[in-house]
Design a protein around this motif. Structure first.
Motif, short mmCIF file in Angstrom:
data_model
loop_
_atom_site.label_atom_id
_atom_site.label_comp_id
_atom_site.label_asym_id
_atom_site.label_seq_id
_atom_site.Cartn_x
_atom_site.Cartn_y
_atom_site.Cartn_z
N LEU A 55 36.10 33.96 34.29
CA LEU A 55 36.70 34.89 33.33
C LEU A 55 37.22 34.06 32.17
CD1 LEU A 55 37.83 37.65 32.35
CD2 LEU A 55 39.91 37.14 33.69
N ALA A 56 36.63 34.21 31.00
CA ALA A 56 37.06 33.47 29.81
C ALA A 56 37.77 34.43 28.87
CB ALA A 56 35.86 32.84 29.11
N VAL A 57 39.04 34.17 28.61
CA VAL A 57 39.85 35.02 27.74
C VAL A 57 40.53 34.16 26.67
CG1 VAL A 57 40.27 36.78 29.51
CG2 VAL A 57 41.86 34.85 29.28
N PRO A 58 40.95 34.77 25.57
CA PRO A 58 41.56 33.97 24.49
C PRO A 58 42.90 33.36 24.85
CG PRO A 58 40.75 36.09 23.66
CD PRO A 58 40.74 36.17 25.15
N GLU A 59 43.78 34.16 25.51
CA GLU A 59 45.16 33.69 25.61
C GLU A 59 45.89 34.43 26.73
OE1 GLU A 59 48.94 33.09 22.52
OE2 GLU A 59 47.14 34.16 21.89
N LEU A 60 46.20 33.74 27.80
CA LEU A 60 46.89 34.38 28.93
C LEU A 60 48.35 34.68 28.62
CD1 LEU A 60 45.39 32.36 31.89
CD2 LEU A 60 45.16 34.82 31.52
N SER A 61 48.92 34.06 27.60
CA SER A 61 50.31 34.36 27.25
C SER A 61 50.45 35.75 26.64
CB SER A 61 50.87 33.32 26.28
OG SER A 61 50.16 33.32 25.06
N LEU A 62 49.34 36.32 26.15
CA LEU A 62 49.37 37.71 25.71
C LEU A 62 49.30 38.60 26.95
CD1 LEU A 62 47.03 37.84 22.57
CD2 LEU A 62 49.48 38.32 22.65
N PRO A 63 50.28 39.50 27.12
CA PRO A 63 50.33 40.31 28.34
C PRO A 63 49.04 41.07 28.63
CG PRO A 63 52.39 40.52 27.15
CD PRO A 63 51.47 39.74 26.26
N TYR A 64 48.36 41.55 27.60
CA TYR A 64 47.13 42.30 27.86
C TYR A 64 46.14 41.46 28.66
CZ TYR A 64 42.61 44.50 27.42
OH TYR A 64 41.39 45.04 27.72
N PHE A 65 45.93 40.21 28.24
CA PHE A 65 44.94 39.37 28.92
C PHE A 65 45.45 38.91 30.28
CE2 PHE A 65 43.53 38.83 24.45
CZ PHE A 65 42.25 39.36 24.61
N GLY A 66 46.75 38.68 30.40
CA GLY A 66 47.30 38.33 31.70
C GLY A 66 47.11 39.46 32.70
N GLU A 67 47.38 40.68 32.27
CA GLU A 67 47.23 41.83 33.15
C GLU A 67 45.76 42.15 33.40
OE1 GLU A 67 49.69 45.09 31.80
OE2 GLU A 67 51.42 43.77 31.54
N LEU A 68 44.90 41.88 32.42
CA LEU A 68 43.47 42.04 32.63
C LEU A 68 42.98 41.06 33.69
CD1 LEU A 68 40.67 43.22 31.80
CD2 LEU A 68 40.53 41.38 30.11
N ALA A 69 43.45 39.81 33.62
CA ALA A 69 43.07 38.82 34.61
C ALA A 69 43.48 39.26 36.01
CB ALA A 69 43.71 37.46 34.28
N ASP A 70 44.66 39.81 36.14
CA ASP A 70 45.13 40.31 37.43
C ASP A 70 44.21 41.40 37.95
OD1 ASP A 70 47.41 40.45 39.47
OD2 ASP A 70 47.28 42.53 38.80
N ALA A 71 43.81 42.32 37.06
CA ALA A 71 42.92 43.42 37.46
C ALA A 71 41.54 42.91 37.85
CB ALA A 71 42.82 44.44 36.33
N VAL A 72 41.05 41.89 37.14
CA VAL A 72 39.74 41.31 37.46
C VAL A 72 39.79 40.62 38.83
CG1 VAL A 72 38.14 39.44 36.85
CG2 VAL A 72 38.93 41.05 35.09
N ILE A 73 40.86 39.88 39.10
CA ILE A 73 41.00 39.22 40.39
C ILE A 73 40.99 40.24 41.52
CG2 ILE A 73 42.62 37.93 41.85
CD1 ILE A 73 43.44 36.40 39.29
N GLU A 74 41.72 41.33 41.32
CA GLU A 74 41.77 42.38 42.35
C GLU A 74 40.39 43.01 42.57
OE1 GLU A 74 44.20 46.55 43.26
OE2 GLU A 74 44.91 45.16 41.71
N ALA A 75 39.70 43.28 41.47
CA ALA A 75 38.36 43.88 41.59
C ALA A 75 37.38 42.91 42.24
CB ALA A 75 37.86 44.30 40.21
N ALA A 76 37.47 41.63 41.88
CA ALA A 76 36.56 40.63 42.44
C ALA A 76 36.77 40.46 43.93
CB ALA A 76 36.76 39.30 41.71
N GLU A 77 38.01 40.53 44.37
CA GLU A 77 38.28 40.36 45.80
C GLU A 77 37.63 41.44 46.64
OE1 GLU A 77 42.51 40.04 46.10
OE2 GLU A 77 42.46 37.85 45.94
N GLU A 78 37.45 42.62 46.06
CA GLU A 78 36.77 43.70 46.79
C GLU A 78 35.31 43.34 47.07
OE1 GLU A 78 37.24 47.29 44.58
OE2 GLU A 78 39.44 47.28 44.72
N HIS A 79 34.78 42.40 46.30
CA HIS A 79 33.41 41.93 46.51
C HIS A 79 33.36 40.55 47.17
CE1 HIS A 79 31.52 45.14 44.06
NE2 HIS A 79 32.63 45.06 43.35
N GLY A 80 34.52 40.08 47.65
CA GLY A 80 34.59 38.79 48.30
C GLY A 80 34.44 37.62 47.34
#
Length: 339
Positions: free
Chosen positions: A65-90
């Motif tokens: 997952l390549a994002v511009p800036e994790l210090s921006l809450p939108y991208f930090g929260e997006l990363a969290d959502a991606v991790i959760e979705a990815a875990e459903e696929h192992g």
């Protein structure tokens, strides 16, 4: 018997997701939790053996997952959502921060990834439509964001036009007519700022209202500090306005701080709306009216598309627009009517 991520989670008293977050350097984790997980990893001798997994299955089980800036809450929260979705696929997620730097973004997509990750979710800010040819890659990729359209890869995006229109319509319905905009990027043709400002202007024009260009205030990076600076600038100008549309929530939060410090009543004197529905929007004072861009839907859809491509699906690439929702709160309705 090999130690698993679940063994580490059980030893540390946390969820497997938390272990994955720690291993991927996710920033929004309490330090005490991070320390406990790392201690359990050391105690159990857990190792993610990428090369062995790759030799056995031809895959690493990791997506990027390549994002511009994790210090921006939108991208930090997006990363969290991606991790959760990815875990459903192992799958495990490896996060890379590009800083919205064009050279670093090019490095991400040009770097050989075959032995590191099985696919990439990619959200560029430095690249533009002229770079569309750079997206031709042998590794599966799903594009996120609004910098490049009609690309040769799947694309999941925010409904910036309809979401912005909903926010402006809400302000107009409250009788606001002088709506300042914070976060414009003068000269930008393609990008989130240009799209959202264009939707704002089109909505005003659709109501027969003049677009007050003098109330469009630039802000480079969309941080709280730049939102505060933009708000200070418009107050110093002496221009009249009765509402603020911030092009993201962090700009709005910076503006709210300045307005409150200056004794401007929100929303009595000035109503404020943002975009992104970051978690902080529910807890700011006042709580923030904002557009939810469908972050969870974006993450889930993007991961599902990537998994399909990783499995060999070569059907026509898709462009998917996530559903949005306007949350009206105290910053436009006052304390008596939030919903």
């Amino acid at each position: 018997m090999a130690v698993t991520m679940r063994d580490v989670a059980r030893h540390a008293g946390v969820s497997p997701k938390t272990v994955s977050n720690v291993m991927n350097g996710y920033p929004y984790i309490r330090e005490a939790t991070r320390t406990r997980v790392l201690a359990s990893i050391d105690a159990l001798g857990y190792q993610l053996n990428i090369s062995a997994r790759n030799l056995k299955s031809g895959r690493t089980g990791i997506i990027g997952l390549a994002v511009p800036e994790l210090s921006l809450p939108y991208f930090g929260e997006l990363a969290d959502a991606v991790i959760e979705a990815a875990e459903e696929h192992g799958l495990t997620v490896m996060i890379e921060q590009t800083g919205a730097d064009r050279d670093r973004e090019l490095t991400v997509i040009n770097r050989p990834r075959g032995h590191l990750v099985d696919g990439l979710l990619y959200s560029p800010l430095g690249l533009g439509q002229d770079d569309i040819g750079q997206l031709n890659s042998s590794a599966p990729m799903v594009l996120l964001g609004e910098r490049i359209f009609h690309s040769p890869v799947d694309h999941v995006m925010i409904d910036n036009v309809a979401g912005t229109k909903a926010a402006v319509e809400h302000l107009l319905a409250l009788g606001r007519r002088r709506i300042a905009v914070l976060g414009v990027h003068p000269g930008e043709r393609i990008g989130t700022a240009a799209i959202r400002y264009g939707a704002y202007a089109a909505t005003l024009a659709g109501h027969g209202l003049r677009v007050p260009e003098e109330l469009a205030v630039p802000a480079g990076k969309w941080h709280r500090s730049t939102g505060a600076e933009a708000m200070e600038a418009i107050l110093a100008s002496g221009l009249e306005f009765d509402a603020v549309l911030a092009l993201n929530d962090t700009l709005a939060l910076g503006a709210i701080r300045v307005l409150t410090r200056r004794g401007v009543r929100i929303p009595d004197d000035v109503a404020v709306a943002g975009f992104d529905n970051i978690d902080e929007a529910q807890y700011s004072i006042p709580t923030l009216t904002t557009v939810d861009p469908g972050r969870a839907h974006i993450a889930r859809t993007a991961v599902e598309l990537l998994v399909r491509r990783m499995s060999g699906d070569d059907s026509e690439h898709q462009e998917i627009v996530a559903p949005y929702k306007l949350f009206t709160r105290e910053s436009t309705l006052g304390t008596s009517k939030p919903r």
